[in-house]
Design an enzyme around this catalytic site. Structure first.
Site, short mmCIF file in Angstrom:
data_model
loop_
_atom_site.label_atom_id
_atom_site.label_comp_id
_atom_site.label_asym_id
_atom_site.label_seq_id
_atom_site.Cartn_x
_atom_site.Cartn_y
_atom_site.Cartn_z
N GLU A 239 -11.86 8.83 10.35
CA GLU A 239 -11.70 7.38 10.52
C GLU A 239 -11.67 6.95 11.99
OE1 GLU A 239 -8.19 6.50 8.18
OE2 GLU A 239 -9.21 7.00 6.30
N ASP B 201 -12.61 7.77 -5.33
CA ASP B 201 -11.86 7.16 -6.43
C ASP B 201 -12.33 5.71 -6.56
OD1 ASP B 201 -10.37 6.04 -4.29
OD2 ASP B 201 -8.56 7.18 -4.75
#
Ligand code: XIL
Length: 349
Positions: free
Chosen positions: A160, A268
């Site tokens: 990130e 997910d």
């Protein structure tokens, strides 16, 4: 009275029971498992593993062993867990995962060496000089990668590091060391384990957008400088309420063309609760869209779900009013998403 056939059947059953209880936990022997469906596809099917659930919940443990051929530590390889005090490493929980994977014929993805979250307070709260921070980062990466040398086959080296607009994220690393910390991190990791595949990893970088453009430019630049970077990780945290990026395959393909591997690392697909059949279908579509992009690409090597059961998913704790983000219910029942993953793998055979 027992017929000959019945007797044979009983003997066969007894033998099968004896064999299965002597063998290590089901290593994908069942054709109906995800890992069996994935076999031969060139894509490993992985899950994040919650070490407390793995220790305490037998049903959870059996499914991790049976359904997946790759595992990622959900938390225990992060800096705050692995080096809670400076220079004092807590290997045991991560080692347990490595041992479990070995016993079950699975590979381990390492997550993660450099991040702005889940760092220990000794690191974030003290006032280190840039020189000290550089030494700390180097020691951490080298020690951790060396410990798992030959046992962890892919590392999320930096996690990130970009904002959604494609600018570098403001972290203690960028502030103190400048943008060169990224190349340094890859070089140090490579020195510690020359065989491990080293990845960039982020969220919201699955489709073609400002963030993935920044990763594309960075990957190209690092490769041209000879920096040992081998892979581009897309977390894949999606939500049915947002729709799904349409350009995932185009994005994966352009990284393919650069000669790096790609992987979906934390998939997910959450939804605003309550669950209904329409949202579950949309979720199945989200899971299979990412898998299709992976299967279509030459160098997409793994697809990992960020937890496989709603019983232990991080989503409800992080996104208010949302949940049901994984392919199995809290009671370990397969959802349409699990069936979609299975059939997508089967179609690719
Ligand atoms: C999450 C874990 O699932 C949680 O248990 C923890 O409390 C916070 O982190 N992106 C990442 C993962 O790279 O490491 C995060 O995992 C989810 C978002």
């Amino acid at each position: 009275m027992a017929t000959r056939r019945n007797v044979l059947a009983v003997v066969a059953l007894a033998l099968a029971t004896a064999v299965s209880s002597a063998a290590p936990a089901v290593a994908g022997s069942d054709n109906d498992t995800l890992r069996a469906a994935a076999r031969g596809s060139g894509v490993r099917i992985g899950t994040a593993v919650d070490m407390t659930a793995l220790a305490d919940d037998a049903e959870y443990r059996a499914l991790v062993a049976a359904q997946f051929d790759s595992v990622t530590a959900e938390n225990v390889m992060k800096w705050e867990s692995i080096e809670p005090q400076q220079g004092q490493y807590n290997w045991a929980p991560a080692d347990r995962l490595v041992d479990f994977a070995k016993a079950n014929g699975q590979v381990v993805r390492g997550h993660t060496l450099v991040w702005h979250n889940q760092n220990p307070s000794w690191l974030t709260e003290a006032a280190f000089t840039p020189e000290q921070l550089r030494q700390i980062l180097r020691d951490h990466i080298k020690t951790q990668v060396r410990h798992f040398r030959g046992k962890v086959y892919q590392w999320d080296v930096v996690n990130e590091v970009f904002n959604d607009d494609g600018t570098l994220r403001d972290t203690i690393w960028l502030r103190n060391l400048g943008p060169g910390y990224i190349a340094d991190a890859f070089r140090w990791a490579h020195e510690a384990d020359p065989k491990a595949k080293l990845y960039l990893n982020d969220y919201n970088n699955e489709g073609v957008n400002a963030k993935s453009d920044a990763y594309y430019a960075l990957t190209k630049q690092l490769r041209s400088q000879g920096v040992p970077i081998h892979g581009y990780g897309m977390q894949g945290h999606l939500g049915v309420q947002y729709g799904f990026p349409g350009s995932v395959f185009d994005n994966v393909r352009r990284f393919d063309a650069l000669g790096v591997q790609t992987a979906f690392t934390e998939v997910d697909v959450r939804m605003i609760l309550p669950v209904d059949a329409t949202k579950e279908q949309a979720q199945a579509y989200g899971f299979s869209t990412l898998l299709q992009a992976c299967l279509l690409a030459r160098h997409c090597v793994s697809y990992t779900v960020w937890g496989f059961t709603d019983k232990y998913s991080w989503v409800p704790g992080w996104f208010d009013g949302q949940g049901a983000a994984t392919p199995y219910t809290e009671a370990f029942q397969p959802k349409p998403a699990r069936e979609a993953l299975f059939h997508t793998f089967q179609l690719a055979r």
